[in-house]
Design a protein around this motif. Structure first.
Motif, PDB file in Angstrom:
ATOM      1  N   GLY A  17       0.832  -1.200   0.000  1.00 49.82           N
ATOM      2  CA  GLY A  17       0.000   0.000   0.000  1.00 49.82           C
ATOM      3  C   GLY A  17       0.866   1.248   0.000  1.00 49.82           C
ATOM      4  N   ILE A  18       0.600   2.154  -0.940  1.00 46.26           N
ATOM      5  CA  ILE A  18       1.378   3.388  -1.035  1.00 46.26           C
ATOM      6  C   ILE A  18       0.448   4.567  -0.757  1.00 46.26           C
ATOM      7  N   PRO A  19       0.550   5.182   0.423  1.00 46.54           N
ATOM      8  CA  PRO A  19      -0.327   6.311   0.767  1.00 46.54           C
ATOM      9  C   PRO A  19       0.175   7.619   0.180  1.00 46.54           C
ATOM     10  N   CYS A  20      -0.636   8.671   0.340  1.00 44.90           N
ATOM     11  CA  CYS A  20      -0.264   9.966  -0.246  1.00 44.90           C
ATOM     12  C   CYS A  20       0.852  10.644   0.529  1.00 44.90           C
ATOM     13  N   ASP A  21       0.949  10.371   1.845  1.00 47.67           N
ATOM     14  CA  ASP A  21       1.958  10.968   2.739  1.00 47.67           C
ATOM     15  C   ASP A  21       1.708  12.441   3.053  1.00 47.67           C
ATOM     16  N   ASN A  22       0.615  13.006   2.564  1.00 45.99           N
ATOM     17  CA  ASN A  22       0.382  14.439   2.748  1.00 45.99           C
ATOM     18  C   ASN A  22      -0.864  14.773   3.560  1.00 45.99           C
ATOM     19  N   CYS A  23      -1.758  13.827   3.752  1.00 45.67           N
ATOM     20  CA  CYS A  23      -3.029  14.127   4.420  1.00 45.67           C
ATOM     21  C   CYS A  23      -2.880  14.020   5.938  1.00 45.67           C
TER      22      CYS A  23
ATOM     23  N   GLY B  19      -0.129   8.853  11.258  1.00 46.12           N
ATOM     24  CA  GLY B  19       0.327   7.470  11.254  1.00 46.12           C
ATOM     25  C   GLY B  19      -0.743   6.469  10.880  1.00 46.12           C
ATOM     26  N   ARG B  20      -1.914   6.966  10.457  1.00 40.33           N
ATOM     27  CA  ARG B  20      -3.013   6.061  10.080  1.00 40.33           C
ATOM     28  C   ARG B  20      -3.110   5.995   8.548  1.00 40.33           C
ATOM     29  N   TYR B  21      -1.985   5.733   7.939  1.00 39.21           N
ATOM     30  CA  TYR B  21      -1.911   5.770   6.481  1.00 39.21           C
ATOM     31  C   TYR B  21      -2.714   4.670   5.818  1.00 39.21           C
ATOM     32  N   ASN B  22      -3.100   3.651   6.566  1.00 44.54           N
ATOM     33  CA  ASN B  22      -3.895   2.563   5.981  1.00 44.54           C
ATOM     34  C   ASN B  22      -5.274   3.028   5.526  1.00 44.54           C
ATOM     35  N   ILE B  23      -5.768   4.120   6.099  1.00 43.40           N
ATOM     36  CA  ILE B  23      -7.083   4.636   5.692  1.00 43.40           C
ATOM     37  C   ILE B  23      -6.955   5.955   4.944  1.00 43.40           C
ATOM     38  N   CYS B  24      -5.767   6.203   4.411  1.00 42.69           N
ATOM     39  CA  CYS B  24      -5.558   7.373   3.545  1.00 42.69           C
ATOM     40  C   CYS B  24      -6.461   7.269   2.325  1.00 42.69           C
ATOM     41  N   ARG B  25      -7.180   8.360   2.015  1.00 41.47           N
ATOM     42  CA  ARG B  25      -8.086   8.347   0.866  1.00 41.47           C
ATOM     43  C   ARG B  25      -7.335   8.271  -0.461  1.00 41.47           C
ATOM     44  N   GLY B  26      -6.063   8.626  -0.432  1.00 40.51           N
ATOM     45  CA  GLY B  26      -5.267   8.569  -1.652  1.00 40.51           C
ATOM     46  C   GLY B  26      -4.442   7.297  -1.775  1.00 40.51           C
ATOM     47  N   MET B  27      -4.745   6.297  -0.963  1.00 41.91           N
ATOM     48  CA  MET B  27      -3.980   5.056  -0.965  1.00 41.91           C
ATOM     49  C   MET B  27      -4.045   4.352  -2.322  1.00 41.91           C
ATOM     50  N   SER B  28      -2.885   3.920  -2.797  1.00 41.50           N
ATOM     51  CA  SER B  28      -2.801   3.046  -3.963  1.00 41.50           C
ATOM     52  C   SER B  28      -2.306   1.698  -3.468  1.00 41.50           C
TER      53      SER B  28
ATOM     54  N   GLN C  45       3.887 -11.177 -10.682  1.00 40.79           N
ATOM     55  CA  GLN C  45       4.673 -10.893 -11.878  1.00 40.79           C
ATOM     56  C   GLN C  45       6.144 -11.035 -11.504  1.00 40.79           C
ATOM     57  N   GLU C  46       6.977 -11.175 -12.511  1.00 41.24           N
ATOM     58  CA  GLU C  46       8.377 -11.496 -12.228  1.00 41.24           C
ATOM     59  C   GLU C  46       9.083 -10.411 -11.431  1.00 41.24           C
ATOM     60  N   ARG C  47       8.863  -9.166 -11.785  1.00 47.77           N
ATOM     61  CA  ARG C  47       9.518  -8.056 -11.103  1.00 47.77           C
ATOM     62  C   ARG C  47       8.547  -6.890 -10.950  1.00 47.77           C
ATOM     63  N   ILE C  48       8.787  -6.086  -9.936  1.00 48.38           N
ATOM     64  CA  ILE C  48       8.061  -4.834  -9.765  1.00 48.38           C
ATOM     65  C   ILE C  48       9.030  -3.752  -9.316  1.00 48.38           C
ATOM     66  N   ASN C  49       8.693  -2.510  -9.609  1.00 49.90           N
ATOM     67  CA  ASN C  49       9.373  -1.364  -9.006  1.00 49.90           C
ATOM     68  C   ASN C  49       8.519  -0.898  -7.831  1.00 49.90           C
ATOM     69  N   HIS C  50       9.156  -0.721  -6.681  1.00 51.12           N
ATOM     70  CA  HIS C  50       8.384  -0.378  -5.486  1.00 51.12           C
ATOM     71  C   HIS C  50       9.185   0.605  -4.635  1.00 51.12           C
ATOM     72  N   PRO C  51       8.505   1.569  -3.994  1.00 51.23           N
ATOM     73  CA  PRO C  51       9.230   2.518  -3.146  1.00 51.23           C
ATOM     74  C   PRO C  51      10.084   1.793  -2.103  1.00 51.23           C
ATOM     75  N   ALA C  52      11.336   2.201  -2.009  1.00 51.65           N
ATOM     76  CA  ALA C  52      12.248   1.555  -1.057  1.00 51.65           C
ATOM     77  C   ALA C  52      11.712   1.635   0.369  1.00 51.65           C
ATOM     78  N   ARG C  53      10.991   2.722   0.654  1.00 50.93           N
ATOM     79  CA  ARG C  53      10.449   2.910   2.006  1.00 50.93           C
ATOM     80  C   ARG C  53       9.535   1.757   2.420  1.00 50.93           C
ATOM     81  N   TRP C  54       8.863   1.160   1.455  1.00 49.07           N
ATOM     82  CA  TRP C  54       7.879   0.122   1.763  1.00 49.07           C
ATOM     83  C   TRP C  54       8.409  -1.285   1.460  1.00 49.07           C
ATOM     84  N   CYS C  55       9.724  -1.403   1.366  1.00 50.21           N
ATOM     85  CA  CYS C  55      10.382  -2.710   1.222  1.00 50.21           C
ATOM     86  C   CYS C  55      11.138  -2.984   2.520  1.00 50.21           C
TER      87      CYS C  55
END
Length: 383
Positions: free
Chosen positions: A94-100, A106-115, A131-141
């Motif tokens: 889950g990738i939140p907006c980080d701005n709301c 710290g409740r990013y799980n219910i961010c309205r902009g969550m992808s 899928q074989e590979r993905i690009n993902h934000p390092a913060r969430w790895c």
């Protein structure tokens, strides 16, 4: 042209999974590229597979499923990251907006902009991890210790759901816990309750084998196979009477060798989404207790709200997780003697993207062709 071609399992319609080739660009400055090597199949994935929708959320373009995953970092941008090529990581997808305000709290799980990968809620859809590979934000790895396998890394996602529910419950040591639904998430809720010091964990399910599994493997101290009422209750009065009767059966349970009834639960984890289970939870929870609503089921339910109100029983929503991944990894690596062997939840394994349709067919069953219990299906995509 930069990037690389990767194979992906793609859902084109109900039960129509194909292996397609897609172009994956080079990772952005804030991303790493991960070779996905272990993915568990979740109930939400199954809904998309069966119906090309999940509840009211319709799929609007071909969609790669999968979000319970771990893999190996294969590329890191020149701008650098604390991660390096070869690191094994659990993917928080889950990738939140980080701005709301919710993200800042710290409740990013219910961010309205969550992808959220494998969800069709946002458009274009966030493609999943089968899928074989993905690009993902390092913060969430999240880096895994050497003591944990990639399959353990994939289990971090459903374990995080259970840990978030535990945190929302404010579970206290010495509590009695009731878990309704003995699927993977229900069993993990039971497991984290054990670690939190629950005095007694009771589990209930309509499948006797699941209840036996929970007790025999140390996830629960007592259990009930829920009887199916025939004919099914039709009126509200009959449905509530059935729920009250089931609650009394649960409260009357005894631990093996115990003399006294276990009684009401301080915390109830409702993991089915079934109306009768929510009704039962209200009747089976003690005054001042909490019911954690985890199961995603019927969107509209008839509940005995006054029965909850008069006991000050709190109905607490649980949606995914926040700030739990590192805790979950640490717990799995800790060797805590109170933690049941969650690796036993992995009952079936399939190899490669071509096996994904068969993996979904198996995950949709309660037992396989041999009569063995199906709990969690894992797809191994390692070379």
């Amino acid at each position: 042209m930069s990037g690389t071609d990767v194979k992906a399992s793609v859902l084109h319609g109900a039960r129509d999974l194909r292996v397609d080739i897609r172009r994956l660009p080079d990772p952005a400055a804030h991303e790493v590229q991960v070779a996905v090597q272990a993915t568990g199949i979740c109930g939400s994935d199954l809904h998309y597979f069966r119906h090309f929708r999940n509840g009211q959320i319709e799929v609007r373009e071909p969609l790669t499923l999968g979000h319970e995953s771990a893999g190996v970092v294969v590329a890191v941008p020149a701008s650098g990251s604390s991660l390096k090529v070869g690191d094994r990581v659990a993917l928080e997808v889950g990738i939140p907006c980080d701005n709301c305000d919710l993200c800042r709290e710290g409740r990013y799980n219910i961010c309205r902009g969550m992808s959220f990968r494998s969800s069709a809620k946002a458009f274009p859809h966030a493609q999943g991890t089968l899928q074989e590979r993905i690009n993902h934000p390092a913060r969430w790895c999240h880096k895994l210790p050497d003591t944990l396998s990639l399959e353990h890394g994939a289990l971090v996602e459903p374990l995080s759901v259970a840990m978030h529910a535990r945190d929302r419950a404010g579970l206290k040591s010495g509590s009695t816990v009731l878990v309704l639904g003995a699927g993977a998430v229900g069993l993990l809720c039971a497991a984290v309750s054990k670690v939190a010091g629950a005095k007694t964990v009771v589990i209930a399910d309509i499948l006797e084998d699941r209840v036996k599994f929970a007790i025999e493997n140390g996830f629960a101290d007592a259990g009930l196979t829920v009887p199916i009422s025939t004919p099914r209750p039709e009126t509200v009065e009959d449905k509530l009477a059935y729920a009250q009767d089931l609650a009394e059966k649960l409260k009357a349970l005894r631990e093996k060798g115990g003399k006294a009834a276990i009684g009401e639960a301080a915390v109830t984890f409702e993991c089915t989404g079934v109306e009768s289970c929510m009704q039962t939870a209200i009747y089976a929870t003690q005054p001042g207790g909490k019911i954690l609503i985890i199961g995603m089921g019927m969107p509209v339910q008839t509940l005995p709200v006054m029965a909850a109100s008069l006991k000050e029983v709190d109905l607490v929503g649980v949606f995914r997780y926040a700030n739990t991944y590192r805790q979950a990894i640490d717990l799995l690596a800790s060797g805590d003697p109170l933690l049941p062997d969650v690796y036993k939840l992995l009952t079936h394994r399939f190899k490669g993207l071509e096996s994904v349709p068969a993996a979904f067919d198996t995950a949709a069953k309660v037992k396989d062709e041999k009569g063995d219990l199906v709990i969690k299906v894992m797809v191994d995509m390692a070379d």
